[in-house]
Design an enzyme around this catalytic site. Structure first.
Site, short mmCIF file in Angstrom:
data_model
loop_
_atom_site.label_atom_id
_atom_site.label_comp_id
_atom_site.label_asym_id
_atom_site.label_seq_id
_atom_site.Cartn_x
_atom_site.Cartn_y
_atom_site.Cartn_z
CG PHE A 1 -15.85 -68.33 33.92
CD1 PHE A 1 -15.67 -69.65 34.35
CD2 PHE A 1 -16.90 -67.60 34.46
CE1 PHE A 1 -16.53 -70.21 35.29
CE2 PHE A 1 -17.77 -68.16 35.40
CZ PHE A 1 -17.57 -69.47 35.81
CD GLU B 1 -27.53 -69.02 28.68
OE1 GLU B 1 -28.76 -68.88 28.49
OE2 GLU B 1 -26.95 -70.13 28.63
N GLY C 1 -28.28 -63.94 34.67
CA GLY C 1 -27.02 -63.46 35.23
C GLY C 1 -26.90 -63.93 36.67
CB SER C 2 -28.42 -62.64 39.82
OG SER C 2 -27.93 -61.33 39.66
CD1 TRP D 1 -24.12 -60.84 30.62
CD2 TRP D 1 -23.40 -58.82 29.98
NE1 TRP D 1 -25.19 -59.99 30.66
CE2 TRP D 1 -24.77 -58.75 30.26
CE3 TRP D 1 -22.73 -57.68 29.56
CZ2 TRP D 1 -25.50 -57.57 30.14
CZ3 TRP D 1 -23.43 -56.50 29.44
CH2 TRP D 1 -24.80 -56.46 29.73
CD GLU E 1 -15.01 -62.99 38.83
OE1 GLU E 1 -14.83 -63.57 39.90
OE2 GLU E 1 -14.15 -62.86 37.96
C1 LIG Z 1 -18.23 -55.81 31.76
C2 LIG Z 1 -18.82 -57.12 32.16
C3 LIG Z 1 -18.05 -58.27 32.11
C4 LIG Z 1 -18.60 -59.51 32.46
N1 LIG Z 1 -17.83 -60.63 32.32
C5 LIG Z 1 -18.42 -61.85 32.48
C6 LIG Z 1 -17.70 -63.04 32.19
O1 LIG Z 1 -16.53 -63.02 31.81
N2 LIG Z 1 -18.36 -64.24 32.30
C7 LIG Z 1 -19.65 -64.32 32.69
O2 LIG Z 1 -20.19 -65.42 32.78
N3 LIG Z 1 -20.36 -63.19 33.02
C8 LIG Z 1 -19.76 -61.96 32.92
N4 LIG Z 1 -20.48 -60.82 33.19
C9 LIG Z 1 -21.87 -60.94 33.62
C10 LIG Z 1 -22.09 -60.53 35.06
O3 LIG Z 1 -21.54 -61.50 35.92
C11 LIG Z 1 -23.60 -60.31 35.26
O4 LIG Z 1 -23.93 -59.13 34.56
C12 LIG Z 1 -23.97 -60.20 36.70
O5 LIG Z 1 -23.81 -61.43 37.35
C13 LIG Z 1 -25.42 -59.72 36.89
O6 LIG Z 1 -26.29 -60.42 36.08
P1 LIG Z 1 -27.39 -59.61 35.18
O7 LIG Z 1 -26.63 -58.58 34.44
O8 LIG Z 1 -28.18 -60.59 34.43
O9 LIG Z 1 -28.29 -58.87 36.25
P2 LIG Z 1 -29.59 -59.47 36.97
O10 LIG Z 1 -29.29 -60.82 37.50
O11 LIG Z 1 -30.74 -59.32 36.04
O12 LIG Z 1 -29.74 -58.47 38.17
C14 LIG Z 1 -30.34 -57.17 38.03
C15 LIG Z 1 -30.36 -56.52 39.40
O13 LIG Z 1 -31.15 -57.33 40.31
C16 LIG Z 1 -30.39 -57.68 41.43
N5 LIG Z 1 -30.77 -59.02 41.90
C17 LIG Z 1 -30.88 -60.17 41.16
N6 LIG Z 1 -31.22 -61.19 41.94
C18 LIG Z 1 -31.34 -60.71 43.20
C19 LIG Z 1 -31.67 -61.27 44.47
N7 LIG Z 1 -31.93 -62.58 44.58
N8 LIG Z 1 -31.71 -60.46 45.55
C20 LIG Z 1 -31.42 -59.13 45.43
N9 LIG Z 1 -31.09 -58.54 44.26
C21 LIG Z 1 -31.05 -59.32 43.16
C22 LIG Z 1 -28.95 -57.64 40.97
O14 LIG Z 1 -28.05 -57.46 42.04
C23 LIG Z 1 -28.98 -56.44 40.04
O15 LIG Z 1 -28.88 -55.26 40.80
C24 LIG Z 1 -19.94 -59.58 32.88
C25 LIG Z 1 -20.71 -58.42 32.96
C26 LIG Z 1 -20.17 -57.21 32.59
C27 LIG Z 1 -21.04 -55.97 32.64
#
Ligand SMILES: Cc1cc2nc3c(=O)[nH]c(=O)nc-3n(C[C@H](O)[C@H](O)[C@H](O)COP(=O)(O)OP(=O)(O)OC[C@H]3O[C@@H](n4cnc5c(N)ncnc54)[C@H](O)[C@@H]3O)c2cc1C
Length: 384
Positions: A125, A129, A133-134, A158, A366
């Protein structure tokens, strides 16, 4: 304690017991090796496929067991108890395949679900990018419709199992100006020209579960591989994540239970001041708090899974609570288990440091736990 689940049906108990046996006898003994080498758990997944476990969640008419969400969560917990990396790949079978169940047409269901159910292929899935992420709706990977094809350009990041999946649900933007409403879901198969697997991440934990980038260069995806309509992709992705969150909770419970079991065993063996350390109230209170938190987390996971099995109209609140509570519990309990093992807990002689490293991801993927708290708060106070 784990066996006193009076609310399970005989079928659910049978699933749990079957998967527990496979997990403890065949998967757990390989977990340290998978962690040490990062080796993909091919054999473990094959075994689960042979026993019908890879298709637990898939309807019977497509070759699955139609066992329901609670049964899936029971299986996820047992596999995670044995090997978190293997359990991640088991969960992704649901995460990557559920969009097909949710939004696929009959032809798409017939093409992919039976092969997923038997374990012949695995799923992935791809929503995240490098820059989104979030804030997933800010994605840049774009598709342009040309006749009966989409031409995709850009990169995803990811992607769990992206290097091995026989089918990946990829979310792309077909209109960036519309953010979420411009997102479309496409089913991508390996070998499609212009589609390549990129960097494999080196991670803190879940080493046997590959996490990769996907690259698209003028990659042509036929329109018959689109799930739902143009612009429906974000809704499909959000529904999929809501559906999947309890399974991450179940994974977290499995990791936490493994750490608790190890800590109890060690505390009864290890002696200090002429006594087993389990005789010290300071250790007993830690174990009591760990067991209480694991039990509470399991119940919250089972509750939302049960709601989903009863087709409750809204489960977003409970799904986020389950994921958030269980993963925070897993982090705390595994860290406390390392503490109970003392210096040995910090070494690779014992599995608790692995449990602690594996637990961390459950607070991140997730939807991070900050995002889960946003979802929970929105349900409480509404849009302000
Ligand atoms: C091992 C692994 C497997 C993964 N597998 C998948 C997969 O199969 N498919 C897929 O699509 N993705 C996958 N991911 C991606 C994962 O879902 C994202 O890393 C995650 O959603 C966070 O996004 P980011 O890393 O861009 O962090 P960011 O969105 O940049 O967040 C950085 C920090 O800011 C905080 N933050 C962001 N927005 C807010 C807000 N509005 N309020 C408060 N805090 C906030 C976050 O909680 C975090 O602490 C995977 C990631 C890892 C590490």
């Amino acid at each position: 304690m784990m066996d006193q689940q009076y609310y399970l049906t005989d079928d659910q108990r049978a699933v749990r017991d079957l998967v527990r046996e496979i997990a403890r006898e065949r998967i757990a003994p390989l977990a340290a090796h998978v962690d040490e080498t990062g080796e993909y758990p091919h054999e473990q997944l094959k075994l689960l496929g042979q026993q019908g476990v890879m298709g637990l969640h898939i309807p019977e008419e497509y070759g699955g067991a139609a066992a329901g969400m609670l049964a899936f969560c029971l299986a996820a917990e047992e596999i995670a108890w044995a090997c978190a990396a293997t359990s991640t790949l088991f969960l992704v079978q649901n995460l990557g395949g559920y969009p097909i169940m949710l939004a696929g047409n009959e032809e798409q269901k017939r093409r992919f679900l039976p092969r997923l159910a038997s374990g012949e292929i695995t799923a992935a899935f791809s929503l995240s990018e490098a820059g989104s992420g979030s804030d997933a709706a800010a994605m840049q990977c774009a598709a342009v419709r040309k006749g009966d094809r989409y031409v995709v350009n850009g990169s995803k990041m990811w992607v769990t199992n992206g290097s091995h999946a026989g089918v990946t649900t990829v979310l792309v933007t077909t209109d960036r100006s519309k953010r979420g409403k411009g997102v479309t879901a496409l089913l991508v198969e390996p070998g499609t020209p212009g589609f390549t697997v990129g960097k494999h991440e080196k991670k803190l934990g879940i080493h046997g579960s590959p996490t990769v980038a996907l690259h698209f260069t003028d990659c042509e995806i036929p329109v018959e591989n689109r799930l739902g309509e143009d612009g429906e992709g974000f809704r499909i992705a959000m529904k999929t994540l809501e559906h999947s969150r309890p399974t991450i909770g179940a994974q977290a419970v499995g990791i936490a239970q493994a750490a608790l079991d190890a800590a109890i065993g060690y505390a009864k063996e290890r002696r200090a001041f002429d006594q087993p350390i389990a005789a010290f109230q300071g250790i007993q209170f830690m174990l009591a708090d760990m067991a209480t938190a694991v039990h509470a987390s399991r119940l919250v996971v089972h509750h939302v899974a049960g709601l989903m099995d009863r087709h409750a109209p809204s489960t977003a609140l409970e799904a986020s609570m389950a994921k958030c509570l269980a993963s925070d519990t897993a982090m705390k309990v595994t860290t406390d288990a390392v503490q109970i093992f003392g210096g040995y807990g910090y070494t690779r002689e014992f599995p608790v440091e692995r449990f602690m490293r594996d637990a961390k991801i459950t607070q991140i993927y997730e939807g991070t736990n900050q995002i889960q708290r946003l979802v929970i708060a929105q349900q409480l106070v509404g849009k302000l």
